[in-house]
Design a protein around this motif. Structure first.
Motif, PDB file in Angstrom:
ATOM      1  N   PRO A  74       0.803  -1.228   0.000  1.00  0.00           N
ATOM      2  CA  PRO A  74       0.000   0.000   0.000  1.00  0.00           C
ATOM      3  C   PRO A  74       0.837   1.280   0.000  1.00  0.00           C
ATOM      4  O   PRO A  74       0.364   2.331  -0.422  1.00  0.00           O
ATOM      5  CB  PRO A  74      -0.815  -0.084   1.293  1.00  0.00           C
ATOM      6  CG  PRO A  74      -0.778  -1.506   1.695  1.00  0.00           C
ATOM      7  CD  PRO A  74       0.516  -2.054   1.165  1.00  0.00           C
ATOM      8  N   ALA A  75       2.083   1.192   0.455  1.00  0.00           N
ATOM      9  CA  ALA A  75       2.934   2.377   0.525  1.00  0.00           C
ATOM     10  C   ALA A  75       3.481   2.786  -0.848  1.00  0.00           C
ATOM     11  O   ALA A  75       3.912   3.922  -1.027  1.00  0.00           O
ATOM     12  CB  ALA A  75       4.082   2.143   1.495  1.00  0.00           C
ATOM     13  N   LEU A  76       3.468   1.870  -1.794  1.00  0.00           N
ATOM     14  CA  LEU A  76       3.982   2.164  -3.138  1.00  0.00           C
ATOM     15  C   LEU A  76       2.906   2.810  -3.996  1.00  0.00           C
ATOM     16  O   LEU A  76       1.719   2.542  -3.824  1.00  0.00           O
ATOM     17  CB  LEU A  76       4.466   0.873  -3.808  1.00  0.00           C
ATOM     18  CG  LEU A  76       5.599   0.110  -3.112  1.00  0.00           C
ATOM     19  CD1 LEU A  76       5.871  -1.195  -3.844  1.00  0.00           C
ATOM     20  CD2 LEU A  76       6.859   0.966  -3.026  1.00  0.00           C
ATOM     21  N   SER A  77       3.331   3.630  -4.956  1.00  0.00           N
ATOM     22  CA  SER A  77       2.377   4.212  -5.901  1.00  0.00           C
ATOM     23  C   SER A  77       1.758   3.076  -6.714  1.00  0.00           C
ATOM     24  O   SER A  77       2.348   1.991  -6.834  1.00  0.00           O
ATOM     25  CB  SER A  77       3.085   5.189  -6.837  1.00  0.00           C
ATOM     26  OG  SER A  77       3.911   4.477  -7.752  1.00  0.00           O
ATOM     27  N   PRO A  78       0.573   3.298  -7.297  1.00  0.00           N
ATOM     28  CA  PRO A  78      -0.040   2.232  -8.106  1.00  0.00           C
ATOM     29  C   PRO A  78       0.881   1.717  -9.219  1.00  0.00           C
ATOM     30  O   PRO A  78       0.946   0.521  -9.462  1.00  0.00           O
ATOM     31  CB  PRO A  78      -1.293   2.897  -8.673  1.00  0.00           C
ATOM     32  CG  PRO A  78      -1.653   3.931  -7.641  1.00  0.00           C
ATOM     33  CD  PRO A  78      -0.320   4.447  -7.149  1.00  0.00           C
ATOM     34  N   ASP A  79       1.634   2.614  -9.871  1.00  0.00           N
ATOM     35  CA  ASP A  79       2.542   2.194 -10.936  1.00  0.00           C
ATOM     36  C   ASP A  79       3.681   1.340 -10.377  1.00  0.00           C
ATOM     37  O   ASP A  79       3.998   0.275 -10.927  1.00  0.00           O
ATOM     38  CB  ASP A  79       3.120   3.415 -11.660  1.00  0.00           C
ATOM     39  CG  ASP A  79       4.101   3.014 -12.745  1.00  0.00           C
ATOM     40  OD1 ASP A  79       3.730   2.209 -13.629  1.00  0.00           O
ATOM     41  OD2 ASP A  79       5.274   3.479 -12.697  1.00  0.00           O
ATOM     42  N   HIS A  80       4.289   1.780  -9.282  1.00  0.00           N
ATOM     43  CA  HIS A  80       5.380   1.015  -8.677  1.00  0.00           C
ATOM     44  C   HIS A  80       4.887  -0.326  -8.148  1.00  0.00           C
ATOM     45  O   HIS A  80       5.558  -1.347  -8.302  1.00  0.00           O
ATOM     46  CB  HIS A  80       6.058   1.805  -7.567  1.00  0.00           C
ATOM     47  CG  HIS A  80       6.885   2.934  -8.078  1.00  0.00           C
ATOM     48  ND1 HIS A  80       7.234   4.005  -7.308  1.00  0.00           N
ATOM     49  CD2 HIS A  80       7.448   3.162  -9.299  1.00  0.00           C
ATOM     50  CE1 HIS A  80       7.966   4.836  -8.015  1.00  0.00           C
ATOM     51  NE2 HIS A  80       8.107   4.348  -9.235  1.00  0.00           N
ATOM     52  N   ARG A  81       3.709  -0.320  -7.537  1.00  0.00           N
ATOM     53  CA  ARG A  81       3.136  -1.572  -7.031  1.00  0.00           C
ATOM     54  C   ARG A  81       2.903  -2.545  -8.182  1.00  0.00           C
ATOM     55  O   ARG A  81       3.236  -3.728  -8.084  1.00  0.00           O
ATOM     56  CB  ARG A  81       1.837  -1.283  -6.275  1.00  0.00           C
ATOM     57  CG  ARG A  81       1.244  -2.502  -5.608  1.00  0.00           C
ATOM     58  CD  ARG A  81       0.022  -2.204  -4.747  1.00  0.00           C
ATOM     59  NE  ARG A  81      -0.788  -1.111  -5.240  1.00  0.00           N
ATOM     60  CZ  ARG A  81      -0.962   0.064  -4.611  1.00  0.00           C
ATOM     61  NH1 ARG A  81      -0.427   0.299  -3.462  1.00  0.00           N
ATOM     62  NH2 ARG A  81      -1.705   1.002  -5.144  1.00  0.00           N
ATOM     63  N   ALA A  82       2.363  -2.054  -9.300  1.00  0.00           N
ATOM     64  CA  ALA A  82       2.096  -2.915 -10.459  1.00  0.00           C
ATOM     65  C   ALA A  82       3.401  -3.481 -11.016  1.00  0.00           C
ATOM     66  O   ALA A  82       3.475  -4.669 -11.371  1.00  0.00           O
ATOM     67  CB  ALA A  82       1.346  -2.143 -11.537  1.00  0.00           C
ATOM     68  N   PRO A 105      15.019   4.190 -10.807  1.00  0.00           N
ATOM     69  CA  PRO A 105      15.511   4.759  -9.554  1.00  0.00           C
ATOM     70  C   PRO A 105      14.393   5.291  -8.641  1.00  0.00           C
ATOM     71  O   PRO A 105      14.532   5.234  -7.421  1.00  0.00           O
ATOM     72  CB  PRO A 105      16.439   5.892 -10.005  1.00  0.00           C
ATOM     73  CG  PRO A 105      16.879   5.490 -11.375  1.00  0.00           C
ATOM     74  CD  PRO A 105      15.696   4.779 -11.973  1.00  0.00           C
ATOM     75  N   ALA A 106      13.298   5.764  -9.204  1.00  0.00           N
ATOM     76  CA  ALA A 106      12.188   6.246  -8.369  1.00  0.00           C
ATOM     77  C   ALA A 106      11.555   5.081  -7.607  1.00  0.00           C
ATOM     78  O   ALA A 106      11.207   5.217  -6.427  1.00  0.00           O
ATOM     79  CB  ALA A 106      11.141   6.968  -9.221  1.00  0.00           C
ATOM     80  N   LEU A 107      11.422   3.939  -8.247  1.00  0.00           N
ATOM     81  CA  LEU A 107      10.915   2.747  -7.573  1.00  0.00           C
ATOM     82  C   LEU A 107      11.894   2.325  -6.485  1.00  0.00           C
ATOM     83  O   LEU A 107      11.492   2.001  -5.364  1.00  0.00           O
ATOM     84  CB  LEU A 107      10.695   1.605  -8.560  1.00  0.00           C
ATOM     85  CG  LEU A 107      10.386   0.232  -7.948  1.00  0.00           C
ATOM     86  CD1 LEU A 107       9.105   0.257  -7.126  1.00  0.00           C
ATOM     87  CD2 LEU A 107      10.309  -0.827  -9.032  1.00  0.00           C
ATOM     88  N   LEU A 129      10.867   2.039  -2.624  1.00  0.00           N
ATOM     89  CA  LEU A 129      10.986   0.730  -1.982  1.00  0.00           C
ATOM     90  C   LEU A 129      11.942   0.802  -0.792  1.00  0.00           C
ATOM     91  O   LEU A 129      11.632   0.320   0.299  1.00  0.00           O
ATOM     92  CB  LEU A 129      11.485  -0.279  -3.015  1.00  0.00           C
ATOM     93  CG  LEU A 129      11.415  -1.751  -2.707  1.00  0.00           C
ATOM     94  CD1 LEU A 129       9.985  -2.191  -2.443  1.00  0.00           C
ATOM     95  CD2 LEU A 129      11.994  -2.555  -3.868  1.00  0.00           C
ATOM     96  N   THR A 130      13.083   1.435  -0.979  1.00  0.00           N
ATOM     97  CA  THR A 130      14.076   1.541   0.093  1.00  0.00           C
ATOM     98  C   THR A 130      13.543   2.348   1.273  1.00  0.00           C
ATOM     99  O   THR A 130      13.710   1.956   2.434  1.00  0.00           O
ATOM    100  CB  THR A 130      15.384   2.161  -0.447  1.00  0.00           C
ATOM    101  OG1 THR A 130      15.858   1.350  -1.522  1.00  0.00           O
ATOM    102  CG2 THR A 130      16.448   2.224   0.629  1.00  0.00           C
ATOM    103  N   ARG A 131      12.881   3.458   1.000  1.00  0.00           N
ATOM    104  CA  ARG A 131      12.318   4.277   2.090  1.00  0.00           C
ATOM    105  C   ARG A 131      11.245   3.509   2.854  1.00  0.00           C
ATOM    106  O   ARG A 131      11.187   3.575   4.078  1.00  0.00           O
ATOM    107  CB  ARG A 131      11.737   5.574   1.543  1.00  0.00           C
ATOM    108  CG  ARG A 131      12.789   6.586   1.208  1.00  0.00           C
ATOM    109  CD  ARG A 131      12.154   7.876   0.737  1.00  0.00           C
ATOM    110  NE  ARG A 131      13.172   8.896   0.557  1.00  0.00           N
ATOM    111  CZ  ARG A 131      12.949  10.059  -0.001  1.00  0.00           C
ATOM    112  NH1 ARG A 131      11.730  10.362  -0.444  1.00  0.00           N
ATOM    113  NH2 ARG A 131      13.921  10.934  -0.130  1.00  0.00           N
TER     114      ARG A 131
END
Length: 152
Positions: A9-17, A114-116, A120-122
């Motif tokens: 849930p913490a990831l953006s929809p694009d990153h989660r996908a 790098p944005a993902l 993810l790291t944060r």
């Protein structure tokens, strides 16, 4: 654990996908060992159902549970940081269903985005900070109850 400390849930929809495109569904039987401290951390999971116990060996061969994970929780973070060895052990307390991610594939995806990687790291860092505090509290409580277990 509050939703803000859950990986997906913490990831953006694009990153989660993008991350979920690498997922595969797995299951573990009750009392099944998932990994042991010191082993190679080459994957991680997001628990879908069931309960996982994280444990740490203390004084000799004694093992204490330091956290219990359930649906939505991240299982495994050692894959992200060299030398990629598990810091804890994990065992299915009940039958567990989870999404499994191959660490090398996720690291490659992060190299490409790098944005993902930053997101993810944060998120994993926030989860780790929370787990560190709960582990510390569990160890203090354990030693307070058991008089330090003979450790001096």
């Amino acid at each position: 654990m509050p939703t803000a400390l859950r990986l997906l849930p913490a990831l953006s929809p694009d990153h989660r996908a993008r991350l979920m495109s690498l997922a595969r569904e797995v299951s573990f039987p009750a009392d099944g060992k998932i990994f042991e401290a010191g082993g190679t951390a080459d994957r991680f999971w997001v628990v879908r159902s069931g309960t996982v116990s994280l444990h740490q060996r203390v004084v000799g061969e004694r093992r204490i549970s330091v956290a219990t994970l359930g649906p939505g929780d991240l299982l495994g973070w050692s894959w992200l940081f060299p030398p990629h060895h598990w810091d804890f052990g994990a065992e299915a307390f009940s039958p567990v269903r989870a999404y499994e991610f191959d660490a090398a594939e996720v690291r490659t995806l992060c190299d490409q985005d790098p944005a993902l990687e930053l997101s993810l790291t944060r998120t994993i860092a926030a989860i780790l900070a929370h787990r560190l505090e709960t582990t510390r509290a569990a160890l203090i409580e354990h030693y307070a109850r058991h008089g330090g277990g003979g450790v001096r």
